[in-house]
Write a protein that holds these residues in place. Structure first.
Motif, mmCIF file in Angstrom:
data_model
loop_
_atom_site.group_PDB
_atom_site.id
_atom_site.type_symbol
_atom_site.label_atom_id
_atom_site.label_comp_id
_atom_site.label_asym_id
_atom_site.label_seq_id
_atom_site.Cartn_x
_atom_site.Cartn_y
_atom_site.Cartn_z
ATOM 1 N N ALA A 19 0.812 -1.219 0.000
ATOM 2 C CA ALA A 19 0.000 0.000 0.000
ATOM 3 C C ALA A 19 0.850 1.275 0.000
ATOM 4 O O ALA A 19 0.335 2.356 -0.314
ATOM 5 C CB ALA A 19 -0.940 -0.005 1.207
ATOM 6 N N LEU A 20 2.138 1.161 0.317
ATOM 7 C CA LEU A 20 2.971 2.374 0.330
ATOM 8 C C LEU A 20 3.082 2.988 -1.065
ATOM 9 O O LEU A 20 3.380 4.177 -1.201
ATOM 10 C CB LEU A 20 4.363 2.071 0.892
ATOM 11 C CG LEU A 20 4.400 1.634 2.364
ATOM 12 C CD1 LEU A 20 5.840 1.377 2.811
ATOM 13 C CD2 LEU A 20 3.744 2.682 3.249
ATOM 14 N N CYS A 21 2.799 2.200 -2.089
ATOM 15 C CA CYS A 21 2.852 2.746 -3.455
ATOM 16 C C CYS A 21 1.788 3.826 -3.660
ATOM 17 O O CYS A 21 1.923 4.665 -4.542
ATOM 18 C CB CYS A 21 2.701 1.634 -4.493
ATOM 19 S SG CYS A 21 1.015 1.000 -4.624
ATOM 20 N N GLN A 22 0.737 3.789 -2.837
ATOM 21 C CA GLN A 22 -0.363 4.751 -3.028
ATOM 22 C C GLN A 22 -0.041 6.133 -2.474
ATOM 23 O O GLN A 22 -0.657 7.117 -2.866
ATOM 24 C CB GLN A 22 -1.644 4.228 -2.361
ATOM 25 C CG GLN A 22 -2.165 2.972 -3.032
ATOM 26 C CD GLN A 22 -3.140 2.206 -2.145
ATOM 27 O OE1 GLN A 22 -3.714 2.763 -1.208
ATOM 28 N NE2 GLN A 22 -3.309 0.924 -2.425
ATOM 29 N N VAL A 84 12.504 -0.729 3.220
ATOM 30 C CA VAL A 84 11.387 -0.480 2.290
ATOM 31 C C VAL A 84 11.737 0.693 1.384
ATOM 32 O O VAL A 84 12.401 1.645 1.795
ATOM 33 C CB VAL A 84 10.025 -0.234 2.991
ATOM 34 C CG1 VAL A 84 9.550 -1.494 3.696
ATOM 35 C CG2 VAL A 84 10.068 0.954 3.935
ATOM 36 N N LYS A 85 11.300 0.598 0.146
ATOM 37 C CA LYS A 85 11.707 1.550 -0.888
ATOM 38 C C LYS A 85 10.761 2.744 -1.001
ATOM 39 O O LYS A 85 11.048 3.683 -1.742
ATOM 40 C CB LYS A 85 11.794 0.859 -2.254
ATOM 41 C CG LYS A 85 12.598 -0.448 -2.287
ATOM 42 C CD LYS A 85 13.992 -0.295 -1.741
ATOM 43 C CE LYS A 85 14.842 -1.526 -2.018
ATOM 44 N NZ LYS A 85 16.031 -1.565 -1.145
ATOM 45 N N CYS A 86 9.610 2.682 -0.336
ATOM 46 C CA CYS A 86 8.647 3.781 -0.409
ATOM 47 C C CYS A 86 8.383 4.319 0.993
ATOM 48 O O CYS A 86 8.395 3.562 1.970
ATOM 49 C CB CYS A 86 7.338 3.316 -1.052
ATOM 50 S SG CYS A 86 7.602 2.571 -2.685
HETATM 51 FE FE1 SF4 Z 1 5.858 -1.521 -1.210
HETATM 52 FE FE2 SF4 Z 1 8.477 -1.857 -1.521
HETATM 53 FE FE3 SF4 Z 1 6.893 -2.036 -3.607
HETATM 54 FE FE4 SF4 Z 1 7.311 0.314 -2.455
HETATM 55 S S1 SF4 Z 1 8.837 -0.933 -3.520
HETATM 56 S S2 SF4 Z 1 5.331 -0.544 -3.153
HETATM 57 S S3 SF4 Z 1 7.509 -0.282 -0.312
HETATM 58 S S4 SF4 Z 1 6.879 -3.410 -1.837
#
Ligand code: SF4
Ligand code: URA
Length: 187
Positions: A19-22, A84-86
């Protein structure tokens, strides 16, 4: 087919696995020397990182740059990534399901980089990469050898901004890292 940095950046760059993509503005993949023998792993992007797409460019990042300088390194010589990337909204801790969803990306970064030394910055990275029960106050500065890699953890620069009293301990951890880099002729 063998993985490559280009393939990984392409796969990760469009990720919508949690959900962090949102709420993210920019996915923060990682930065630095793609053949660095040492990898630093933080928690997740903060506000500035989310806007700029690069890890550790806000206040904590300025302190990380100073920490690297103390051991004769800089962000071009090493590789820097996050669990985490987001960005988690309001910089809350990433949730277990977000960490799990994101794990493939750091796993592939490590597989490509093959770092000799992995430095966890703070509790979240140490729990994920060293031991789920890791206690940063008690266990920072310890080393674990696993599968040809040496893992250690120190305080997250944000923690050092909140509590400057921890800086001498972090400095000791950094000195030990420098010593190991020298002993192993890694720089
Ligand atoms: Fe989630 Fe990581 Fe994908 Fe970002 S990169 S949407 S934090 S799984
Ligand atoms: N804190 C982190 O853990 N990572 C960043 O990239 C910035 C701040």
């Amino acid at each position: 087919m063998a993985d490559s940095w280009a393939q990984l950046k392409q796969d990760c760059g469009a990720c919508r696995r949690c959900a962090l993509c949102q709420t993210r503005h920019t996915l923060v993949f990682g930065v630095g020397n793609e053949s660095s023998p040492i990898l630093f792993v933080g928690e997740g992007p903060g506000e500035q990182e989310d806007l700029r797409g690069e890890p550790f460019v806000g206040p904590a990042g300025q302190l990380l740059d100073t920490m690297l300088e103390l051991i004769d390194l800089d962000r071009k010589k090493v590789y820097i990534a996050n669990i985490v990337k987001c960005r988690p909204p309001r910089n809350r801790d990433p949730l277990p399901e977000e960490i799990a969803a994101c794990g493939e990306w750091l796993g592939r970064q490590i597989a490509l980089l093959q770092p000799r030394i992995v430095v966890c910055l703070g509790r979240i990275a140490a729990k994920e990469l060293i031991d789920p029960d890791f206690r940063i106050t008690r266990e920072h500065g310890l080393w674990l050898e696993r599968d040809g890699r040496a893992y250690t953890a120190t305080y997250h620069p944000s923690a050092l901004l909140r509590d400057p009293g921890k800086r001498p301990e972090a400095f000791e951890d950094l000195r030990a890292i420098r010593q190991r880099l020298r002993e192993e002729n890694l720089y």
